[in-house]
Design an enzyme around this catalytic site. Structure first.
Site, PDB file in Angstrom:
ATOM      1  N   GLY A  54      -4.890  -2.054   5.003  1.00  0.00           N
ATOM      2  CA  GLY A  54      -4.148  -3.199   4.473  1.00  0.00           C
ATOM      3  C   GLY A  54      -4.819  -4.518   4.796  1.00  0.00           C
ATOM      4  O   GLY A  54      -5.009  -5.366   3.924  1.00  0.00           O
ATOM      5  N   ARG A  55      -5.252  -4.677   6.041  1.00  0.00           N
ATOM      6  CA  ARG A  55      -5.848  -5.952   6.449  1.00  0.00           C
ATOM      7  C   ARG A  55      -7.274  -6.141   5.933  1.00  0.00           C
ATOM      8  O   ARG A  55      -7.914  -7.137   6.205  1.00  0.00           O
ATOM      9  CB  ARG A  55      -5.792  -6.089   7.965  1.00  0.00           C
ATOM     10  CG  ARG A  55      -6.322  -4.896   8.721  1.00  0.00           C
ATOM     11  CD  ARG A  55      -5.879  -4.923  10.180  1.00  0.00           C
ATOM     12  NE  ARG A  55      -6.295  -3.725  10.916  1.00  0.00           N
ATOM     13  CZ  ARG A  55      -5.606  -2.592  10.961  1.00  0.00           C
ATOM     14  NH1 ARG A  55      -4.454  -2.505  10.300  1.00  0.00           N
ATOM     15  NH2 ARG A  55      -6.033  -1.545  11.633  1.00  0.00           N
ATOM     16  N   LYS A  62       9.466   0.043  13.181  1.00  0.00           N
ATOM     17  CA  LYS A  62      10.020   0.470  11.886  1.00  0.00           C
ATOM     18  C   LYS A  62      10.995   1.632  12.094  1.00  0.00           C
ATOM     19  O   LYS A  62      12.079   1.680  11.509  1.00  0.00           O
ATOM     20  CB  LYS A  62       8.889   0.906  10.945  1.00  0.00           C
ATOM     21  CG  LYS A  62       7.956  -0.204  10.494  1.00  0.00           C
ATOM     22  CD  LYS A  62       6.852   0.355   9.578  1.00  0.00           C
ATOM     23  CE  LYS A  62       5.853  -0.711   9.176  1.00  0.00           C
ATOM     24  NZ  LYS A  62       4.733  -0.165   8.339  1.00  0.00           N
ATOM     25  N   HIS A  77      -4.534 -32.765  18.537  1.00  0.00           N
ATOM     26  CA  HIS A  77      -3.352 -33.590  18.846  1.00  0.00           C
ATOM     27  C   HIS A  77      -2.148 -32.728  19.166  1.00  0.00           C
ATOM     28  O   HIS A  77      -1.012 -33.194  19.121  1.00  0.00           O
ATOM     29  CB  HIS A  77      -3.063 -34.515  17.657  1.00  0.00           C
ATOM     30  CG  HIS A  77      -4.212 -35.401  17.310  1.00  0.00           C
ATOM     31  ND1 HIS A  77      -4.403 -36.636  17.873  1.00  0.00           N
ATOM     32  CD2 HIS A  77      -5.284 -35.194  16.499  1.00  0.00           C
ATOM     33  CE1 HIS A  77      -5.537 -37.170  17.417  1.00  0.00           C
ATOM     34  NE2 HIS A  77      -6.088 -36.314  16.561  1.00  0.00           N
ATOM     35  N   LYS A 114       0.844  -1.197   0.000  1.00  0.00           N
ATOM     36  CA  LYS A 114       0.000   0.000   0.000  1.00  0.00           C
ATOM     37  C   LYS A 114       0.881   1.249   0.000  1.00  0.00           C
ATOM     38  O   LYS A 114       0.684   2.157  -0.786  1.00  0.00           O
ATOM     39  CB  LYS A 114      -0.911  -0.008   1.229  1.00  0.00           C
ATOM     40  CG  LYS A 114      -1.797   1.217   1.349  1.00  0.00           C
ATOM     41  CD  LYS A 114      -2.786   1.112   2.506  1.00  0.00           C
ATOM     42  CE  LYS A 114      -3.634   2.375   2.611  1.00  0.00           C
ATOM     43  NZ  LYS A 114      -4.604   2.302   3.740  1.00  0.00           N
ATOM     44  N   GLU A 132      10.788  -4.698   4.017  1.00  0.00           N
ATOM     45  CA  GLU A 132      10.874  -6.116   3.670  1.00  0.00           C
ATOM     46  C   GLU A 132      10.491  -6.336   2.205  1.00  0.00           C
ATOM     47  O   GLU A 132      11.178  -7.044   1.464  1.00  0.00           O
ATOM     48  CB  GLU A 132       9.936  -6.944   4.562  1.00  0.00           C
ATOM     49  CG  GLU A 132      10.270  -6.934   6.052  1.00  0.00           C
ATOM     50  CD  GLU A 132       9.523  -5.844   6.800  1.00  0.00           C
ATOM     51  OE1 GLU A 132       9.281  -4.760   6.220  1.00  0.00           O
ATOM     52  OE2 GLU A 132       9.177  -6.088   7.975  1.00  0.00           O
ATOM     53  N   GLU A 184      -4.426  -6.467  14.846  1.00  0.00           N
ATOM     54  CA  GLU A 184      -3.902  -5.182  14.370  1.00  0.00           C
ATOM     55  C   GLU A 184      -5.016  -4.125  14.407  1.00  0.00           C
ATOM     56  O   GLU A 184      -4.748  -2.934  14.505  1.00  0.00           O
ATOM     57  CB  GLU A 184      -3.329  -5.294  12.960  1.00  0.00           C
ATOM     58  CG  GLU A 184      -2.460  -4.108  12.570  1.00  0.00           C
ATOM     59  CD  GLU A 184      -1.593  -4.365  11.350  1.00  0.00           C
ATOM     60  OE1 GLU A 184      -2.103  -4.225  10.221  1.00  0.00           O
ATOM     61  OE2 GLU A 184      -0.417  -4.712  11.523  1.00  0.00           O
TER      62      GLU A 184
HETATM   63  O1  F6P Z   1       1.920  -4.323   9.850  1.00  0.00           O
HETATM   64  C1  F6P Z   1       1.884  -3.009   9.493  1.00  0.00           C
HETATM   65  C2  F6P Z   1       1.412  -2.871   8.081  1.00  0.00           C
HETATM   66  O2  F6P Z   1       1.321  -1.508   7.759  1.00  0.00           O
HETATM   67  C3  F6P Z   1       0.073  -3.566   7.818  1.00  0.00           C
HETATM   68  O3  F6P Z   1      -1.024  -2.824   8.274  1.00  0.00           O
HETATM   69  C4  F6P Z   1       0.133  -3.719   6.339  1.00  0.00           C
HETATM   70  O4  F6P Z   1      -0.826  -4.642   5.844  1.00  0.00           O
HETATM   71  C5  F6P Z   1       1.584  -4.214   6.172  1.00  0.00           C
HETATM   72  O5  F6P Z   1       2.317  -3.500   7.166  1.00  0.00           O
HETATM   73  C6  F6P Z   1       2.164  -3.990   4.804  1.00  0.00           C
HETATM   74  O6  F6P Z   1       2.107  -2.629   4.477  1.00  0.00           O
HETATM   75  P1  F6P Z   1       2.258  -2.218   2.920  1.00  0.00           P
HETATM   76  O7  F6P Z   1       1.088  -2.852   2.201  1.00  0.00           O
HETATM   77  O8  F6P Z   1       2.223  -0.729   2.910  1.00  0.00           O
HETATM   78  O9  F6P Z   1       3.557  -2.787   2.439  1.00  0.00           O
END
Ligand code: F6P
Length: 545
Positions: free
Chosen positions: A282-283, A530, A399, A221, A227, A368
């Site tokens: 995002g979620r 972050k 189990h 987003k 990462e 979250e």
């Molecule tokens: O975990 C924090 C967060 O901002 C989530 O809300 C989001 O889904 C994820 O990191 C990835 O963010 P982006 O889609 O901006 O890479």
């Protein structure tokens, strides 16, 4: 304390802490009075008929929740006093209910762009429909082998690079609906997901693939997540090292983001850039272009069918009366178990292996969203908010960790999720399905009823055990029971039922946030880590200089 500036136009302006509400106080008194054990509540035959509700193709059986009609009535009063549905209407109208980020929350618009006169307005629907069409057309182009790589060969593998909401929703639904991938004569493309920046996770995926026939969907987003950007750089290097000419790199790269100006500055072509909006969390984004890898996997029609399933749950949520409203009821059971029975965790137990990642998907959505400790007006909360969400496939859990749930010192409310019909091609599939459902129902019943010491003494004697052994073992082989659960019945795992199931939980989370008086749609808690990473990196770079 710097109180968060409260948006006066927000329906939560007249905020009252939940525990100041009359219904909350009544519920507190009820929870402190002696309540019957589930084994006694379940003797009431009327309960079995009463405590069910259906909507959007899903049925919930809540006979094993530790509630009486009186408690349920008070929970519904609490929801009403909290203005849950008033706030829901504000959300659907696109009001800036996410006040700390001053944003609307309109994932419901992503699956409602076909709806006439939508509460969020025609302009938003027009934008959504336009991007949805682009996503669907591109997905079908890829599926038909028309996306060509640098050697003019059809792309056969698509690797999704993203994390959190840019991974969990599409990854979980791709697995849940993988039978559609198998069934589809047209599908020539395999979809893979890499979220972790650990090199091994990308390496093990790429080792199986041919660079000339592999494309990458970079989902972010913000298009700044370290990462994901690291994974994208590594993917580009892999293509170039394999001989992809730099000028053809763009053919293998697709960007999905709310900030296309950033992705295009990094060489992603406009044709391969799909957007969504800041009012999509995002979620909550699988319904947007973030669903592109899923659409490539199951096809555009199936993807749109999933949107229709979620829309059906939206309509149910906004129209069903409280005592029949699935998201509201599940929210209220969660509030009762969390705030009045003191449960600190909540287990998600799907009894359907395609839903293997559903608990992980809900972990982000619930924790979250509602893992917060400030009320909407900046006041610190002194009630409990989101429980720890955990779980996994129920059959395996039996189990692994069900021992703790049966005889440990945690109260762990359960969501059992079962399919009424299962369509595996195995010859003995029906027998497998019978065993799966038998176990799901047995576990729910055993956790509810338990087995008293007296019943255990009798059971051990009936087994022919010597009396001294009976006396010795009975304490260890008794079960307290009284573990609350809801059984969620889905007719069959289809795109439509998947959409409805996810939307059910989305709206449950909304209702709980409204009752707790917290913000569900920001996630400031993830920012500090972050920032620390950036500070450490800057310090290391300064040290090297
Ligand atoms: O975990 C924090 C967060 O901002 C989530 O809300 C989001 O889904 C994820 O990191 C990835 O963010 P982006 O889609 O901006 O890479």
């Amino acid at each position: 304390m710097d109180v968060i500036k409260f948006d006066e136009n927000n329906p939560m302006t007249t905020f009252v802490p939940p525990h100041h509400r009359q219904a909350w106080k009544t519920l507190q008194a009820l929870s402190r009075s002696s309540q019957p054990h589930l084994r006694d509540l379940l003797k009431d035959a009327r309960r079995v008929d009463q405590f069910h509700a259906s909507g959007a193709g899903i049925t919930i059986d809540f006979t094993r929740q530790r509630i009486s009609q009186e408690i349920l009535d008070q929970l519904l009063v609490l929801a009403n006093e909290s203005g849950v549905m008033t706030q829901a209407q504000a959300m659907f109208r696109g009001e800036a209910i996410n006040t700390t980020e001053r944003r609307a929350v309109l994932h419901v618009a992503l699956r409602g762009s076909h709806v006439p006169n939508p509460p969020w307005g025609a302009e938003i629907s027009k934008q959504v429909a336009h991007e949805l069409l682009r996503v669907c057309m591109f997905a079908e182009k890829v599926r038909e082998g028309q996306l060509l790589g640098y050697e003019a060969e059809a792309i056969t593998d698509v690797v999704n690079l993203g994390i959190g909401g840019s991974d969990l929703g599409p990854r979980m639904t791709t697995e849940a609906l993988s039978h559609l991938t198998r069934d589809s004569f047209k599908n020539k493309v395999r979809v893979h997901y890499v979220s972790n920046v650990d090199a091994w996770s990308l390496y093990t995926t790429l080792a199986k693939l041919s660079p000339a026939r592999t494309a990458f969907v970079v989902q972010s987003k913000t298009f700044t997540t370290q990462e994901t950007m690291t994974l994208a750089a590594s993917a580009k290097r892999w293509l170039l090292d394999a001989g992809c000419p730099p000028e053809k790199l763009h053919q293998h790269l697709i960007a999905v983001t709310a900030h296309p100006q950033i992705s295009q500055a990094q060489g992603f072509s406009p044709e391969h850039t799909f957007g969504f909006w800041d009012w999509v969390g995002g979620r909550y984004s699988v319904w947007s272009a973030i669903g592109l890898p899923l659409a490539i996997s199951i096809g555009a029609f199936a993807f749109q069918d999933m949107l229709l399933g979620a829309r059906a749950m939206d309509e149910h949520f906004m129209s069903a009366p409280g005592e029949q409203n699935l998201p509201l009821l599940m929210a209220l059971f969660g509030v009762w178990n969390r705030n009045f029975l003191g449960a600190s965790t909540h287990n998600i137990a799907p009894y359907a292996s395609p839903l293997g990642k559903f608990a992980s998907f809900l972990q982000q959505m619930e924790m979250e969203s509602n893992g917060k400790s400030m009320h909407v007006d900046g006041r610190a909360v002194d009630i409990d908010t989101a429980p720890v969400i955990w779980g996994g496939l129920g059959i395996d859990g039996q189990h692994a960790y069900f021992q703790l749930i049966h005889q440990g010192k945690h109260l762990v409310p359960m969501d059992f999720i079962g399919l009424r019909t299962e369509r595996s091609p195995l010859p003995l599939a029906a027998e497998h399905h019978r065993v799966v459902l038998l176990n799901m129902q047995a576990q729910a019943q055993a956790l509810a009823l338990g087995r008293t010491p007296e019943e255990t003494l009798q059971a051990l004697r009936d087994s022919g055990m010597e009396e001294d052994e009976v006396q010795r073992l009975a304490p260890h082989r008794s079960y307290p029971g009284n573990v609350p659960s809801t059984t969620i019945w889905v007719d069959a795992l289809t795109p439509r039922s998947m959409g409805a199931l996810m939307a059910l939980y989305e709206h449950k989370v909304f209702c709980q946030a409204a009752i707790w008086g917290i913000h569900a749609y920001d996630q400031w808690g993830v920012e500090l880590g972050k920032k620390m990473a950036q500070d450490i990196e800057a310090a290391e770079n300064a040290h090297k200089a």
